[in-house]
Design an enzyme around this catalytic site. Structure first.
Site, short mmCIF file in Angstrom:
data_model
loop_
_atom_site.label_atom_id
_atom_site.label_comp_id
_atom_site.label_asym_id
_atom_site.label_seq_id
_atom_site.Cartn_x
_atom_site.Cartn_y
_atom_site.Cartn_z
N GLY A 108 -1.82 21.95 10.47
CA GLY A 108 -1.98 23.48 10.28
C GLY A 108 -3.50 23.58 10.53
CB SER A 109 -5.19 26.10 12.49
OG SER A 109 -4.89 25.18 13.38
N GLY A 110 -6.91 26.69 10.24
CA GLY A 110 -7.27 27.76 9.00
C GLY A 110 -8.76 28.33 9.67
N GLY A 123 -10.97 25.42 10.50
CA GLY A 123 -10.89 24.13 11.17
C GLY A 123 -9.30 24.01 11.19
CG ASP A 153 -9.07 30.89 0.45
OD1 ASP A 153 -8.19 32.03 0.20
OD2 ASP A 153 -9.13 30.22 1.47
#
Length: 1005
Positions: free
Chosen positions: A699-701, A704, A830
């Site tokens: 996955g990506s955020g 990064g 978060d």
């Protein structure tokens, strides 16, 4: 028609009719069409459920609408029906609050609102209804306290508040309601001690307070309630012992529950004086000594449940209680398992009443044998004698127990053949004969047990073949195990009839032949063990249909051929043992084959290749003999060239790194993780993730990407890891990396993701490289379960109610630790489903501390220049107006997550338009009809107990979800200081879980 006002007492029958129509208007679901009769064609006194008086024929005196599945709210306008004596709205699905205006019904005698979904508090104003005789508000979701004012009701006869969420202590003023005959507070959240003043309720017949958090000793005054017939104190934290004269002081006692407490001492011999006793339930305490020998004088005894104590028996005299129980002619349950009972099993066991349904005596040290007369107990449906030290043969008369559903004789010393008469037990569901010394063959007659779900004969001395009749028991939905016997022959193709079996275990026998293709029909199979036999041939391709396999053991056979590649496609396979066979060729590289800890291929000398973690030889492909020398030379040249290139590359990278980073070395060292288990380089991470390939991208955020990798550790083993690589070109990424390092240096908790190490280095091109390495979690993130994508491996899985509650508790526990139990309070900033990972056992782990902030212990907030914290939809509203983060902000995010977890809707769902928010959606749903709000998957999956697959009905599911969503609403209050503290959230969620488990596993009869 417009709603009439709520009027003072003087009004006419027109107001009665108008008030009834207002009530009708508040009903949103009427499945039986009751209110079709409520129209102008009939006088309202003839409307269904409405009764008018004799002296006042146009005034409503009773409103009885019980058990009609109605959904709606109770309007305060019912207070206009001033002649009402009875309101019975029980066993429906009414929601919302109980109107305090009902307190104006001065003639009201009976108020029954039980078994609904009413919330809020119990109005203390009801104490103004001085004529009230019965109040039933059981099985709702009411909170708050028990009104002390109820003690002022002179005529109160029946007070039933069981199975709610009432907190606080039991008010001593209830003792002033001197007419109380029935008081039930079972299944709430009450704490503190039992008020001694309750001993003043001289006419009390039933006192039920089980399943609360009561503590302390039982007041001696309770033993003076000579009228008492039922005393329920189970599932609390009560301690002390029972008075030895209990039978004399409570002579009318019929039921006594003190199970699951901390009671000790002996069982009073005087119990026999309470001659009306029908139920004695003392399980899960520390009672010791002998079981009273005179219990047989209790002619009405139906339940004697004494399991999980320290009760003793050694000599024949100690077993005299069992002989005396033959006088209890209506005894149904005898449960004395998990005690210190020893000595010889008396033959008188067969003389207990023929009405006995459950005889459970396992987990003791009982010797002797089962008498042939056991066949007299023809009503038995549950017979459990294991484990003990019993021996001898199983009498053929066991086949006379035709009502048996469970027969458990495991972990004893029984010998001889398994009697074929067991095949007569047509209702048998579970048969445990494992860990004994049975010999002979498996009876063919077992094939007649067409209701059998589980068959366990492992660890015996059984011989002969397995008949096709046994493999034709299609009802085996749990599975069968014949492990560790001496069975011979082949597996008949009828094994395919076990298409619903969860496991099949035949390891440790002398079975031979080929593995039948018909195994492919068993598509529900999760565990297949065929190891330590003499099977030969290849693994049949039909096994490719077993997509749900988790464990496959084919070790120590004579299997040959290549290992099928389809085994690497099984998403849940985590234990594959192919060792000590004759497999050859290249080992597949996908799935389970990538994790050394999940696969064994030892003893297959002709295997090669596969993932490097297996450390097998490289597969050699044949070439013409004349080219052999040149090929060998080319290989040598290639290897030497590779070493030279790698050496030059190493010198280049080392020099660049020294030149560019010598000034930063000290600051980087400040951000290493304490107690770091491994140090790691960029090259190792690149290798572990196949060069950070797209195939390994999880996955990506914002800052990064996360990759799956397989890392060789220093003990020649492998570990599956997750590598979070920071995109340092993105503004704020470096600060996020440092923030995570800061956080992980100071935290450690079972519900926080565990970091393995960090990498602060340069890549092969000399660019800065920052990464964090974590344990890989195969169940992914909570986001992937709540909102699966089309190609997501979790897309076909759903979370059951109990799993969601466990996840919510885990996250609350993590936040409580961060906020209150670390070196310094930490704000996560978060919290959202994508930042919550799920372990192998579905334990929730909070991750991603890139926005985390430390705050001073003396304050509740911290000022930051980092801008708005968190993700849209989950971010606390006050963060948009100030740059201060606080624990209240995390609680807000948790509340949103909680609502998403139980509604299945994101806070940014496209359905939320024109100002509608998830919080508003939930709030409206709680007041108008929960079924349209909650995740529909919850109604499909419910709550299952691990042992008997019982499922909570929809009403209880609604109740539970309502409680959870209410917590979510409090946590998302616009006023930060009005939000619930996270410790209280965790406690409330634990109480909800306790309520669910209570509903599944325990009911007070």
């Amino acid at each position: 028609m417009s709603a009439p006002p709520i009027l003072p007492p003087k009004h006419n029958n027109v107001t009665d009719r108008s008030s009834l129509l207002v009530f009708k208007s508040k009903i949103s679901v009427d499945p039986h069409g009751l209110f079709a009769t409520w129209n102008d064609t009939l006088p309202f006194c003839r409307w269904q459920g409405v009764v008018c008086g004799h002296r006042h024929p146009e005034r409503v005196v009773s409103l009885n609408l019980t058990s009609l599945d109605l959904v709606g709210t109770i309007p305060p306008h019912l207070a206009n029906l001033t002649f009402l004596r009875t309101i019975d709205l029980s066993s429906n699905r009414f929601q919302g609050l109980i109107p305090q205006e009902l307190s104006r019904l001065s003639r009201l005698q009976n108020l029954n609102l039980g078994t609904n979904s009413l919330s809020g508090i119990i109005p203390s104003e009801l104490s103004n209804c001085l004529c009230l005789q019965t109040i039933d508000m059981s099985y709702n979701i009411l909170g708050g306290y028990i009104p002390t004012e109820f003690g002022s009701l002179p005529s109160l006869y029946d007070l039933d508040l069981r199975n709610n969420s009432i907190t606080g202590q039991i008010p001593s003023f209830l003792a002033n309601a001197s007419s109380l005959n029935y008081l039930s507070l079972t299944g709430n959240l009450l704490s503190g001690g039992i008020p001694p003043s309750l001993g003043q309720l001289s006419v009390l017949k039933e006192l039920r307070m089980s399943v609360n958090n009561l503590e302390g000793s039982i007041p001696p005054s309770l033993w003076n309630l000579s009228s008492l017939e039922i005393l329920g104190l189970g599932y609390n934290q009560l301690k002390g012992s029972l008075p030895q004269d209990l039978g004399q002081t409570l002579p009318h006692l019929k039921r006594l529950y003190v199970d699951s407490n901390k009671m000790h001492g002996s069982i009073p011999i005087s119990l026999s004086n309470a001659s009306l006793l029908s139920r004695i339930q003392f399980s899960e305490n520390n009672f010791s000594g002998r079981i009273p020998p005179n219990l047989g004088s209790l002619q009405y005894l139906r339940f004697l449940i004494l399991d999980v104590n320290q009760l003793e028996a050694r000599e024949p005299l100690d077993w005299s209680f069992l002989t005396s129980l033959s006088n209890c002619t209506i005894l149904e349950f005898l449960v004395i398992s998990d005690n210190n009972l020893g000595g010889l099993l008396p033959k008188s066991i067969a003389n207990i009443s023929a009405t006995l349904k459950r005889l459970i005596m396992g987990d003791n040290s009982i010797e002797g044998s089962i008498p042939p007369e056991i066949g007299n107990l023809v009503s038995l449906d549950y017979f459990d004698l294991g484990p003990n030290m019993l021996s001898g043969h199983i009498p053929a008369s066991i086949g006379l127990l035709k009502n048996l559903h469970i027969l458990d004789l495991a972990l004893n010393n029984f010998s001889g053949e398994i009697p074929s008469t067991i095949g007569n037990l047509s209702q048998l569901n579970k048969l445990f004969l494992d860990f004994n010394s049975f010999s002979g063959s498996i009876p063919v007659s077992l094939g007649n047990c067409k209701s059998l779900e589980l068959l366990n004969l492992e660890h015996n001395k059984l011989t002969g073949i397995i008949s096709k009749e046994v493999f034709s028991i299609s009802s085996l939905t749990i599975g069968l195990s014949f492990e560790e016997n001496q069975l011979t022959g082949t597996i008949p193709p009828e094994v395919g009839n076990l298409m619903n079996a969860g496991y099949i275990s035949l390891s440790g026998n002398k079975l031979s032949g080929k593995i039948p293709n018909s195994f492919g029909k068993c598509q529900i199979l999760q565990i297949l063990r065929l190891g330590r036999n003499f099977f030969e041939g290849s693994i049949p391709t039909s096994l490719s249909a077993l997509r749900g396999l988790q464990v496959l053991d084919l070790s120590q056979n004579n299997l040959s051929g290549e290992i099928p590649t389809f085994l690497g496609d099984f998403p849940d396979l985590h234990d594959l043992n192919l060792s000590f066979n004759n497999f050859e060729g290249e080992v597949p590289r996908k799935g389970v084959f990538r994790n050394k800890s999940e696969i064994s291929v030892l003893g297959n000398n002709k295997l090669c290749g596969g993932d490097p973690v297996l450390h097998l030889s490289i597969c050699a492909f044949s070439s013409p003999k004349k080219n052999h020398k040149s090929h060998k030379l080319a290989v040598i040249i290639s290897v030497l060239s590779g070493f030279v290139c790698l050496f030059l590359l190493f010198l280049f990278v080392a020099s660049r790194r020294w030149i560019r980073h010598r000034s930063k070395r000290k600051s980087i060292e400040n951000y290493t993780i304490k107690e770091q288990h491994i140090s790691i380089s960029y090259a190792e991470l690149a290798k572990a993730t196949s060069g950070f390939s797209e195939e390994n991208l999880i996955g990506s955020g914002n800052y990064g990407s996360v990759y799956r990798g397989t890392l060789d550790d220093h003990e020649n083993d492998t570990k599956v890891i997750a590598v979070k690589v920071f995109n340092l070109q993105q503004l704020g990424a470096l600060k996020s990396f440092l923030a995570e390092c800061d956080a992980f240096r100071n935290i450690r908790h079972r519900n926080l993701i565990k970091i393995l190490t960090v990498c602060s280095s340069v890549d092969f091109e000399g660019n800065d490289f920052k990464a964090m390495v974590f344990e890989f979690k195969p169940n992914g993130s909570l986001e992937s379960w709540l909102n699966p994508e089309g190609n997501d491996p979790y897309g076909q899985k759903t979370l059951k109610l109990i799993q969601r509650i466990n996840i919510a508790i885990d996250v609350a526990s993590a936040l409580e630790y961060l906020h209150h139990h670390g070196q310094d309070p930490i704000i996560h900033c978060d919290l959202k489903p994508s930042n919550i990972l799920l372990d192998d056992d579905m334990t929730a782990l909070v991750s991603d501390f890139g926005l985390a902030r430390f705050i001073n212990e003396s304050t509740t907030s911290s000022t930051s220049s980092f801008g708005i914290k968190g993700t849209i939809g989950y971010i606390a509203p006050e963060y948009g107006m100030t740059n201060k983060v606080s624990t209240h902000g995390d609680v807000y995010s948790y509340g949103i997550l909680l609502m998403e977890l139980f509604t299945g809707k994101r806070p940014t769902d496209g359905a939320f338009k024109e100002g509608l928010k998830l919080r508003t959606f939930v709030k409206d749903g709680l007041s108008e009809g929960l079924i349209s709000t909650m995740d529909e998957c919850l109604l499909a999956n419910g709550v299952q107990a691990s042992d008997n697959s019982q499922t909570i009905n929809h009403a209880k599911t609604f109740e539970c979800v309502s409680l959870v969503l209410k917590i979510g609403l409090i946590c998302t209050n616009d006023v930060p200081t009005e939000r619930m503290k996270i410790k209280k959230v965790r406690n409330e969620m634990n109480d909800i879980k306790k309520k669910i488990l209570w509903e599944i596993l325990y009911r007070e009869l």
